[in-house]
Design an enzyme around this catalytic site. Structure first.
Site, PDB file in Angstrom:
ATOM      1  N   ASP A 146      -1.523   1.360  -3.731  1.00 37.18           N
ATOM      2  CA  ASP A 146      -2.337   0.291  -4.309  1.00 37.18           C
ATOM      3  C   ASP A 146      -3.749   0.787  -4.640  1.00 37.18           C
ATOM      4  OD1 ASP A 146      -3.067   0.529  -1.650  1.00 37.18           O
ATOM      5  OD2 ASP A 146      -3.439  -1.618  -1.373  1.00 37.18           O
TER       6      ASP A 146
ATOM      7  N   SER B  54       0.795  -1.226   0.000  1.00 33.26           N
ATOM      8  CA  SER B  54       0.000   0.000   0.000  1.00 33.26           C
ATOM      9  C   SER B  54       0.832   1.283   0.000  1.00 33.26           C
ATOM     10  CB  SER B  54      -0.927  -0.088   1.215  1.00 33.26           C
ATOM     11  OG  SER B  54      -1.815   0.972   1.275  1.00 33.26           O
TER      12      SER B  54
ATOM     13  N   GLU C 232     -12.216   6.261   6.726  1.00 35.36           N
ATOM     14  CA  GLU C 232     -11.198   6.635   7.687  1.00 35.36           C
ATOM     15  C   GLU C 232     -10.665   7.994   7.255  1.00 35.36           C
ATOM     16  OE1 GLU C 232      -8.830   3.175   9.570  1.00 35.36           O
ATOM     17  OE2 GLU C 232      -8.779   2.777   7.425  1.00 35.36           O
TER      18      GLU C 232
HETATM   19  C1  16G Z   1      -3.981  -0.391   7.587  1.00 35.08           C
HETATM   20  C2  16G Z   1      -5.482  -0.462   7.454  1.00 35.08           C
HETATM   21  C3  16G Z   1      -6.085   0.911   7.607  1.00 35.08           C
HETATM   22  C4  16G Z   1      -5.644   1.520   8.918  1.00 35.08           C
HETATM   23  C5  16G Z   1      -4.141   1.476   9.072  1.00 35.08           C
HETATM   24  C6  16G Z   1      -3.793   1.843  10.511  1.00 35.08           C
HETATM   25  C7  16G Z   1      -6.671  -1.985   6.016  1.00 35.08           C
HETATM   26  C8  16G Z   1      -6.883  -2.433   4.613  1.00 35.08           C
HETATM   27  N1  16G Z   1      -5.815  -0.976   6.158  1.00 35.08           N
HETATM   28  O1  16G Z   1      -3.433   0.389   6.570  1.00 35.08           O
HETATM   29  O2  16G Z   1      -7.473   0.763   7.595  1.00 35.08           O
HETATM   30  O3  16G Z   1      -6.053   2.858   8.995  1.00 35.08           O
HETATM   31  O4  16G Z   1      -3.686   0.174   8.837  1.00 35.08           O
HETATM   32  O5  16G Z   1      -2.459   1.617  10.759  1.00 35.08           O
HETATM   33  O6  16G Z   1      -7.231  -2.510   6.968  1.00 35.08           O
HETATM   34  P1  16G Z   1      -1.878   1.681  12.227  1.00 35.08           P
HETATM   35  O7  16G Z   1      -2.566   0.631  13.069  1.00 35.08           O
HETATM   36  O8  16G Z   1      -0.427   1.463  12.040  1.00 35.08           O
HETATM   37  O9  16G Z   1      -2.171   3.063  12.766  1.00 35.08           O
HETATM   38 ZN    ZN Z   2      -3.636   1.207   0.233  1.00 33.62          ZN
END
Ligand code: 16G
Ligand code: ZN
Length: 532
Positions: free
Chosen positions: A284, A66, A376
């Site tokens: 992505d 991503s 989000e």
């Molecule tokens: C991932 C999640 C996203 C979330 C982020 C938080 C998916 C597809 N993607 O990118 O939704 O906002 O993680 O990251 O679930 P963190 O826990 O490191 O703050």
């Molecule tokens: Zn992404």
């Protein structure tokens, strides 16, 4: 029984690096691409078994990291309706990924098949894709080794966006049924979204061209496809669409860069004119962030919260105009990261629910509404229409021409929106539809509500010590820390702050907002000081 010989031979080719622990987290397995060979091989085996468990339904596998740096990579599984992997399997995947020898892996696999009563005589079907990362082809080869060791029927979707892979999974499983999701190919995807878009903007005057920062990733491919099909209906100007320069992916560009640094990518400085809309995708193409510069050159961010507000208000209006406000309840799902300004604006109009970070939490909560809008703040989100709502839309008899028009728009929205997962391109078309209908520029859109100044910082603290409750808005451990945070927050006007362990990096995140910029910054750094 399990094809032990072929599994053993394949597993020997993909040994687990000693001393590394892998975890299936919010975004699947994600870490340095060069360490993921054994994990990706095992994910191939797991995907095939998941398909067998679900009676041969198609399972998806996406190889991507991503918005993360180019040397990172990741692998995640997609369930038959195009959704994230069922939570209980995350733990099984983690256990299998951490087996340290072929014998241990085969034993764990045998145990797993028995515990879950997987009927190995069932067929298995898996479709997979990858983003543009240089480590992708080797990881896909490892994945294929896992899939062929079980004898899965495979389909390589090649270099593609995450949301297209999700689309393919859903389309292939519902082909020819009453829940058909569109033609089972990427052409089918482009065609489905484009034709819905054209219907939704028919008769509207074309908007000025939109600059699209593709993060030097696979989104550039999708932008080029849509440009071809949409022609004059929507003029897209791609920037950062360089897929060949090593290190360019997500580097000083893309949705995460813009959201985190709260400024435009340096590469847009000479391109972006005051008042002009621009947007950024991530690596992505499942996140989307809009922005513009005002006449004074000041930066205005139109993030996931602003997209949710724009889209929800439009849908509520259509539902009302269609005469369906008593049948269809629209609701919003946010996380703790949603700006306080957006939560206030939205809760005055709609039911709003707050859930823990991560798409699976938002998605499931949104399913509880007739039409659930979830975004989000980072730009990942979509809109879900329940099956009852789809039925209502199909059967409702409008009693005026205005009702009939609104009903038509709602029906076309169900086709335009990728309901499997957040999709930067589908969301982009959705935003453009609303802007065209409302005759909004970035300025009017931005004026829906005022964002509170906010700051996000990372702290290198041992994240396993941090436990949260109330949708990650409060800490239960370390003991006593939440009381200290509360004490600090009270001293700031419109102050709000929370601390949570990251699900994707080995850090603890601190978020703070307050009425004025300097106070938001100060609050964030003082809370970080408590955490450290
Ligand atoms: C991932 C999640 C996203 C979330 C982020 C938080 C998916 C597809 N993607 O990118 O939704 O906002 O993680 O990251 O679930 P963190 O826990 O490191 O703050
Ligand atoms: Zn992404």
């Amino acid at each position: 029984s399990l094809p032990l010989e072929s599994l053993r031979a394949a597993s020997d080719k993909h040994p687990k690096p000693a001393h590394l622990h892998f975890q299936y987290g919010t975004a699947g397995f994600r870490t340095l691409g060069s360490t993921l060979d054994s994990v990706t091989f095992k994910v191939g085996v797991i995907a095939a078994l998941r398909s067998k468990k679900l009676d041969g339904k198609t399972i998806g596998v996406m190889v991507t990291a991503s918005h993360n740096p180019e040397p990172d990579n990741g692998v995640k599984l997609v369930d038959p309706r195009g959704e994230m992997l069922e939570a209980s399997w995350e733990g099984y995947a983690t256990t299998l990924a951490n087996t340290s020898s072929t014998e241990e892996f085969l034993d764990a696999l045998d145990q797993f098949v028995k515990t879950l009563r997987i009927d190995l005589s069932k067929p298995s079907r898996v479709v997979y894709g990858r983003d543009t990362r240089p480590s992708g082809p080797a990881l896909v080869a490892a994945l294929e080794d896992g899939l062929s060791a079980i004898g899965a029927e495979i389909r390589d979707a090649g270099v593609t966006t995450t949301p297209i892979l999700h689309y393919l999974v859903r389309a292939s499983n519902y082909k020819g049924t009453k829940d058909s999701y569109g033609e089972d190919s990427s052409e089918g995807y482009y065609e489905k979204l484009s034709s819905a878009f054209k219907k939704l903007v028919a008769g509207k005057s074309a908007l000025p061209p939109l600059i699209v920062d593709c993060a030097n990733g696979v989104g550039a491919q999708a932008v080029a496809e849509f440009s071809k099909i949409l022609g004059d209906k929507l003029k897209l100007i791609p920037v950062n669409d360089d897929l060949s320069t090593p290190g360019a992916l997500n580097n000083a560009c893309g949705a995460d860069f813009v959201k985190t640094s709260q400024k435009i990518p340096p590469s847009l400085t000479s391109v972006l004119k005051p008042g002009q809309r621009a947007c950024s995708l991530d690596g992505d193409a499942d996140r989307l962030i809009y922005y513009y510069l005002d006449e004074r050159g000041q930066f205005h961010l139109l993030d996931g919260d602003k997209i949710a507000a724009l889209v929800a208000a439009f849908i509520v209006e259509l539902v009302k105009n269609a005469g369906l406000e008593h049948e269809i309840r629209v609701g919003i799902v946010q996380t703790a990261y949603a700006n306080g300004g957006s939560t206030k604006y939205l809760s005055q109009r709609l039911p709003v629910k707050c859930v823990a970070t991560g798409v699976k939490h938002l998605h499931h909560a949104a399913e509880h509404y007739d039409i659930g809008v979830y975004f989000e703040a980072n730009g990942h989100g979509t809109v879900l229409f329940s099956s009852d709502t789809l039925k209502t839309l199909a059967e409702h008899q409008p009693s005026t021409p205005a009702q009939s028009t609104a009903l038509g728009h709602l029906t076309n929205l169900t086709q335009l929106i990728n309901q499997t997962v957040g999709d930067a391109l589908s969301d982009l078309l959705l935003v453009e539809v609303v802007l065209a209908h409302k005759s909004y520029s970035g300025f009017e859109w931005d004026s829906l509500y005022v964002d509170l100044p906010n700051r996000l910082v990372k702290v290198a603290a041992p994240r396993h010590l941090f436990k949260t409750e109330d949708a990650e808005r409060r800490l239960v451990s370390p003991p006593g820390l939440q009381a200290k945070i509360d004490e600090l927050v009270r001293r700031y006007e419109a102050g709000r702050s929370f601390v949570r362990p990251s699900g994707t990096e080995d850090v603890v995140r601190v978020y703070a907002e307050a009425m004025v910029r300097a106070q938001a910054d100060e609050l964030a750094f003082r809370v970080a000081g408590l955490v450290y």
